[in-house]
Write a protein that holds these residues in place. Structure first.
Motif, PDB file in Angstrom:
ATOM      1  N   ALA A 182       0.861  -1.172   0.000  1.00  0.00           N
ATOM      2  CA  ALA A 182       0.000   0.000   0.000  1.00  0.00           C
ATOM      3  C   ALA A 182       0.902   1.228   0.000  1.00  0.00           C
ATOM      4  O   ALA A 182       1.781   1.352   0.855  1.00  0.00           O
ATOM      5  CB  ALA A 182      -0.901   0.012   1.236  1.00  0.00           C
ATOM      6  N   ASP A 183       0.700   2.074  -0.978  1.00  0.00           N
ATOM      7  CA  ASP A 183       1.561   3.259  -1.128  1.00  0.00           C
ATOM      8  C   ASP A 183       3.028   2.854  -1.029  1.00  0.00           C
ATOM      9  O   ASP A 183       3.486   2.010  -1.781  1.00  0.00           O
ATOM     10  CB  ASP A 183       1.197   4.339  -0.119  1.00  0.00           C
ATOM     11  CG  ASP A 183       0.025   5.208  -0.572  1.00  0.00           C
ATOM     12  OD1 ASP A 183      -0.575   4.899  -1.617  1.00  0.00           O
ATOM     13  OD2 ASP A 183      -0.286   6.180   0.113  1.00  0.00           O
ATOM     14  N   GLU A 184       3.749   3.414  -0.079  1.00  0.00           N
ATOM     15  CA  GLU A 184       5.187   3.175   0.029  1.00  0.00           C
ATOM     16  C   GLU A 184       5.552   1.964   0.877  1.00  0.00           C
ATOM     17  O   GLU A 184       6.718   1.641   1.038  1.00  0.00           O
ATOM     18  CB  GLU A 184       5.891   4.407   0.623  1.00  0.00           C
ATOM     19  CG  GLU A 184       5.841   5.628  -0.276  1.00  0.00           C
ATOM     20  CD  GLU A 184       4.575   6.465  -0.094  1.00  0.00           C
ATOM     21  OE1 GLU A 184       3.760   6.163   0.795  1.00  0.00           O
ATOM     22  OE2 GLU A 184       4.402   7.417  -0.873  1.00  0.00           O
ATOM     23  N   LEU A 185       4.570   1.277   1.452  1.00  0.00           N
ATOM     24  CA  LEU A 185       4.846   0.153   2.348  1.00  0.00           C
ATOM     25  C   LEU A 185       4.624  -1.173   1.634  1.00  0.00           C
ATOM     26  O   LEU A 185       3.563  -1.429   1.076  1.00  0.00           O
ATOM     27  CB  LEU A 185       3.950   0.222   3.585  1.00  0.00           C
ATOM     28  CG  LEU A 185       4.162  -0.903   4.605  1.00  0.00           C
ATOM     29  CD1 LEU A 185       5.566  -0.861   5.192  1.00  0.00           C
ATOM     30  CD2 LEU A 185       3.117  -0.811   5.703  1.00  0.00           C
ATOM     31  N   PHE A 186       5.654  -2.026   1.666  1.00  0.00           N
ATOM     32  CA  PHE A 186       5.612  -3.364   1.087  1.00  0.00           C
ATOM     33  C   PHE A 186       5.816  -4.342   2.230  1.00  0.00           C
ATOM     34  O   PHE A 186       6.786  -4.232   2.987  1.00  0.00           O
ATOM     35  CB  PHE A 186       6.733  -3.502   0.047  1.00  0.00           C
ATOM     36  CG  PHE A 186       6.689  -4.788  -0.730  1.00  0.00           C
ATOM     37  CD1 PHE A 186       5.918  -4.897  -1.869  1.00  0.00           C
ATOM     38  CD2 PHE A 186       7.417  -5.884  -0.307  1.00  0.00           C
ATOM     39  CE1 PHE A 186       5.876  -6.082  -2.592  1.00  0.00           C
ATOM     40  CE2 PHE A 186       7.374  -7.078  -1.014  1.00  0.00           C
ATOM     41  CZ  PHE A 186       6.604  -7.174  -2.163  1.00  0.00           C
ATOM     42  N   VAL A 187       4.912  -5.308   2.392  1.00  0.00           N
ATOM     43  CA  VAL A 187       4.983  -6.290   3.483  1.00  0.00           C
ATOM     44  C   VAL A 187       5.029  -7.675   2.858  1.00  0.00           C
ATOM     45  O   VAL A 187       4.180  -8.015   2.025  1.00  0.00           O
ATOM     46  CB  VAL A 187       3.761  -6.166   4.429  1.00  0.00           C
ATOM     47  CG1 VAL A 187       3.862  -7.180   5.560  1.00  0.00           C
ATOM     48  CG2 VAL A 187       3.657  -4.746   4.982  1.00  0.00           C
ATOM     49  N   SER A 188       6.027  -8.465   3.251  1.00  0.00           N
ATOM     50  CA  SER A 188       6.164  -9.806   2.688  1.00  0.00           C
ATOM     51  C   SER A 188       6.503 -10.822   3.766  1.00  0.00           C
ATOM     52  O   SER A 188       6.964 -10.473   4.850  1.00  0.00           O
ATOM     53  CB  SER A 188       7.245  -9.826   1.606  1.00  0.00           C
ATOM     54  OG  SER A 188       8.526  -9.655   2.179  1.00  0.00           O
ATOM     55  N   SER A 189       6.291 -12.089   3.425  1.00  0.00           N
ATOM     56  CA  SER A 189       6.712 -13.175   4.303  1.00  0.00           C
ATOM     57  C   SER A 189       8.199 -13.430   4.085  1.00  0.00           C
ATOM     58  O   SER A 189       8.774 -13.016   3.072  1.00  0.00           O
ATOM     59  CB  SER A 189       5.905 -14.440   3.989  1.00  0.00           C
ATOM     60  OG  SER A 189       6.129 -14.836   2.643  1.00  0.00           O
TER      61      SER A 189
END
Length: 139
Positions: A47-54
């Motif tokens: 979302a926007d500038e935030l990338f969340v991954s496993s």
């Protein structure tokens, strides 16, 4: 006081233990902050500038990122309050109920720990005029 936003960070990545738990938390808080999820797959979302991954995602090196503090902008106090409630219902843990802080006059914020222990804040700096709602980048 004049603040500039959108100049420093291109993107941030959090590598998390439980992508499903993180997705529930961030989808809950982003909904009330009016931030759409930009994309997702089984092992990541952004979302926007935030990338969340496993950790097992191709976008990670198998290592968790550790504890971070992220502060999201809110349009008003009510949005900070809604962030706090949505985050608690989305699996977050209280780390500071909504209220004024001593950082500067009008600083109103709430703090939650996400499922990985990251300190996530929503902040309203008080009434202010923005030059634009967002920075638009076209390719």
């Amino acid at each position: 006081m004049e603040l500039h936003r959108g100049r420093l960070i291109d993107h941030l990545q959090l590598v998390v233990r439980d992508i499903a738990a993180s997705r529930r938390f961030y989808e809950a808080v982003f909904k009330v902050l009016d931030i759409p999820i930009g994309g997702s797959a089984e092992d990541y979302f952004w979302a926007d500038e935030l990338f969340v991954s496993s950790a097992d995602s191709r976008a990670a090196n198998g290592q968790l990122t550790g504890r971070h503090h992220l502060a999201f902008q809110a349009r008003d106090r009510a949005m900070v309050d809604a962030f706090y409630q949505a985050g608690l219902h989305g699996g977050g843990t209280d780390n500071g109920a909504p209220g004024e802080r001593s950082y500067h006059p009008g600083y109103y914020a709430a703090f939650l720990l996400d499922p990985d222990g990251n300190n996530i804040e929503a902040v309203f700096h008080g009434p202010a005029a923005r030059s634009a709602a967002s920075v638009k980048i076209s390719f």
